[in-house]
Design a protein around this motif. Structure first.
Motif, PDB file in Angstrom:
ATOM      1  N   GLY A 275      -0.665   5.278  -8.532  1.00  0.00           N
ATOM      2  CA  GLY A 275      -0.214   6.560  -7.972  1.00  0.00           C
ATOM      3  C   GLY A 275       0.040   6.364  -6.491  1.00  0.00           C
ATOM      4  O   GLY A 275      -0.728   5.671  -5.814  1.00  0.00           O
TER       5      GLY A 275
ATOM      6  N   VAL B 257       0.864   8.528  -2.880  1.00  0.00           N
ATOM      7  CA  VAL B 257       0.972   9.843  -2.242  1.00  0.00           C
ATOM      8  C   VAL B 257       1.780   9.648  -0.966  1.00  0.00           C
ATOM      9  O   VAL B 257       1.406   8.845  -0.118  1.00  0.00           O
TER      10      VAL B 257
ATOM     11  N   TRP C  60      -8.213   1.901  -4.024  1.00  0.00           N
ATOM     12  CA  TRP C  60      -7.255   2.711  -3.265  1.00  0.00           C
ATOM     13  C   TRP C  60      -7.000   2.069  -1.905  1.00  0.00           C
ATOM     14  O   TRP C  60      -7.834   1.329  -1.372  1.00  0.00           O
TER      15      TRP C  60
ATOM     16  N   ILE D 246      -9.426  14.105  -6.914  1.00  0.00           N
ATOM     17  CA  ILE D 246      -9.341  12.762  -7.483  1.00  0.00           C
ATOM     18  C   ILE D 246     -10.548  12.639  -8.399  1.00  0.00           C
ATOM     19  O   ILE D 246     -11.670  12.993  -8.010  1.00  0.00           O
TER      20      ILE D 246
ATOM     21  N   MET E 263      -5.813  11.282 -10.834  1.00  0.00           N
ATOM     22  CA  MET E 263      -5.517  12.353  -9.871  1.00  0.00           C
ATOM     23  C   MET E 263      -5.234  13.610 -10.671  1.00  0.00           C
ATOM     24  O   MET E 263      -4.420  13.596 -11.598  1.00  0.00           O
TER      25      MET E 263
ATOM     26  N   CYS F 141      -4.901   2.547  -9.638  1.00  0.00           N
ATOM     27  CA  CYS F 141      -4.867   2.358  -8.176  1.00  0.00           C
ATOM     28  C   CYS F 141      -4.183   3.560  -7.533  1.00  0.00           C
ATOM     29  O   CYS F 141      -3.267   4.134  -8.121  1.00  0.00           O
ATOM     30  N   ILE F 142      -4.618   3.873  -6.307  1.00  0.00           N
ATOM     31  CA  ILE F 142      -3.936   4.924  -5.525  1.00  0.00           C
ATOM     32  C   ILE F 142      -3.508   4.322  -4.187  1.00  0.00           C
ATOM     33  O   ILE F 142      -4.292   3.637  -3.520  1.00  0.00           O
TER      34      ILE F 142
ATOM     35  N   LEU G 200      -4.962   6.893 -13.457  1.00  0.00           N
ATOM     36  CA  LEU G 200      -4.504   5.867 -12.509  1.00  0.00           C
ATOM     37  C   LEU G 200      -5.527   4.739 -12.384  1.00  0.00           C
ATOM     38  O   LEU G 200      -6.734   4.979 -12.431  1.00  0.00           O
TER      39      LEU G 200
END
Ligand code: N01
Length: 533
Positions: free
Chosen positions: A180, A182, A161, A356, A361, A372-373, A370
């Protein structure tokens, strides 16, 4: 072994503000040192290396104006400069003005306190060194303290992340990955199309839908570049006379004073031209709700036209605030990205993120797997970068306590109880509502004039008063209330993006030119609102 050093001025930060501050201090014959946490200069442009990072102000005016040779010799390659090009520009400035010998890199300031008896600031670093200075100038930027949301389970996530403002130096390869993201602010809106083009799948977790205007980026032709260079005197004069530090003025006509077809044609042409000029199409877009509605409706219709799936389009329509009442993003194919098969839009206001998990997520409705975030979740803006330096003023009072109910400053330049400390683009100055290099230059030049004035008069201590702060605070609030800006309840201008942060409208919304005139008048009147001894 720890080190001690004493100079006239300690500057914190080596971005646009710190570099110019150092240059001007040197020219005024003052000994200065710049402390910089990163291992290179550039500030914002050092840290924000996320995919698609690019400036929303056009390159030719998102630059220094203080040296004509510099602006003549540097040639921008695109209408909007990318992160790497701006970083190179600032590296060039550091070399061209021989600034590096007074910049200490890899030096994070962790504790800063005023020594009343010695009349010095003690600036402590993470490594345990202390730098002492008669004056402290913060050049830490407004958007440098990353805001990573406190979502349960982040520690358990087995993928990678990232926060966009602390991006790795090496390329992050999203190919074949389920990503993902945000956040749909200026950063998210820049990053989403670029990540979507590379990833196997991109899931966008959107809390507040946003307006965006096409940037219409492209190469800067040699002809355009040559013409700009010839016209720099005029361009810079308009920037300084403008509301937002841009080289164009806001149309003086009300959006409500023209026929619908004229107004639509104006918006259409601003949409085609691209960029932040859209906001300058009419005088009252930021002052009158009915006027603002015309622009907001126009953009909502564009979103409906661009996005093919009507349900997705509906989810993308901003409804709880007017256009540009939050900082308006500009984009390259942002809304078009939602027509891709590999992009999913999740409305996390309707279905909130709950946790998470090790593999994805989970919202109240669904778990999204996911690899990667990406958190494009913005910053603890304006106050965050100052508070994290743990600044203590007279009598050991912490800035954090002084600002418990929101920032208090005089002109965004000084805080009562914190003698000899100047805050470049501090809260209460136009800062983030303007083109940053323009307001940075104005602040640096004002501070230099003030320091020279004190030196000429044999004075060595300057501190604003609580009365001056109170009056300026009231003026900042009045200026904001003349606009629609405080009504955008999710805006980071109000601190609304950081849980627990006091809700106070922080920047001065009265315009760059008015603000600069006020600062000039204060100086002419012998620095009223400041006590100099
Ligand atoms: O940050 P933002 P940014 N759960 O705060 C969302 C400058 N800039 O990095 O609106 C879910 O604007 C948040 O939602 P909401 C420019 O001044 C300049 O994009 O708070 N979502 C929002 O959508 C800009 O304004 C340039 O409801 C969460 C997003 O994350 C400023 O930097 C380029 C969340 C954050 O948007 C900041 O922009 C980029 C949560 N817990 C940026 N927390 C150039 O000129 C936050 N969000 C190049």
């Amino acid at each position: 072994m720890t080190e001690e050093q004493t100079v006239d001025v300690v500057v914190v930060g080596a971005g646009f503000a710190g570099l110019y501050m150092l240059h001007r201090l040197r020219r005024s014959g003052m000994r200065a040192v710049v402390l910089e946490a990163a291992d290179g200069v550039g500030g914002t442009w050092y840290w924000n290396r996320y995919p698609g990072a690019r400036c929303d102000s056009e390159s030719y005016y998102y630059s220094y104006s203080f040296d004509d040779d510099l602006q003549q010799e540097w040639t921008w390659s695109e209408r909007y400069a990318g992160q790497e090009e701006i970083r190179r520009y600032l590296d060039h400035v550091a070399d061209r003005f021989d600034l590096r010998r007074d910049i200490r890199l890899n030096t994070r300031v962790t504790a800063t306190s005023w020594d009343e008896e010695a009349g010095l600031w003690n600036v402590g670093t993470e490594a345990g060194d202390t730098v002492r200075g008669r004056y402290l100038v913060t050049a830490v930027g407004c958007l440098s303290s990353a805001n990573v949301p406190d979502i349960p389970g982040l520690d358990s996530f087995e993928g990678d992340w990232y926060h966009t403002g602390q991006w790795p130096h090496e390329k992050v390869d999203f190919s074949g990955k389920r990503v993902g993201i945000v956040g749909t602010g200026s950063t998210g809106i820049q990053a989403i199309p670029v990540i979507a083009a590379e990833a196997a799948h991109l899931t966008v977790f959107q809390r507040t839908p946003n307006y965006s205007i096409p940037a219409r980026n492209g190469p800067m032709s040699p002809e355009v570049s040559a013409k700009i260079k010839q016209e720099y005197d005029r361009i810079r004069a308009v920037q300084r006379a403008s509301t937002n530090g841009h080289p164009f003025l806001i149309n003086e006509t009300s959006a409500l004073a023209v026929d619908d077809d004229v107004r639509t044609a104006t918006y259409e042409s601003a949409w085609e031209f691209g960029g932040l000029r859209f906001r300058a199409t009419y005088a009252d877009l930021l002052a009158d709700k009915a006027a603002n509605d015309t622009a907001s409706d126009f953009i909502r219709n564009k979103i409906r036209e661009i996005v093919k799936d009507p349900e997705v389009a509906e989810r993308l329509l901003p409804k709880d605030h007017g256009f540009a009442t939050k900082r308006p993003p500009i984009d390259t194919e942002y809304f078009e990205t939602y027509n891709r098969d590999n992009v999913t839009l999740v409305d996390v206001r309707a279905t909130p993120i709950q946790e998470i998990t090790p593999t994805g997520m989970r919202t109240s409705e669904h778990e999204y797997p996911l690899d990667c975030i990406v958190f494009a979740t913005g910053f603890d803006a304006l106050t965050g970068p100052l508070l994290r330096m743990n600044i203590r003023g007279r009598d050991g009072v912490a800035l954090r306590d002084r600002w418990a109910e929101g920032p208090k400053t005089y002109l965004g330049l000084q805080v009562a109880g914190f003698p000899n400390m100047f805050t470049i683009t501090g809260p209460g100055s136009p800062s983030v509502l303007t083109n940053m290099p323009t307001c940075i230059e104005q602040h640096v030049e004002w501070i230099i004039d003030c320091l020279e004035h004190m030196r000429d008069k044999g004075l060595d201590r300057v501190e604003t008063t609580e009365d001056a702060e109170r009056e300026w605070g009231a003026e900042v609030a009045r200026a904001a209330d003349r606009t629609l800006l405080p009504q955008a309840s999710t805006s980071w201008y109000l601190g609304a993006n950081v849980p627990g942060k006091p809700r106070v409208f922080m920047p001065y919304a009265g315009g760059m030119a008015n603000y600069a005139k006020t600062c000039e008048e204060v100086a002419v009147r012998g620095y009223d609102g400041f006590v100099m001894t």
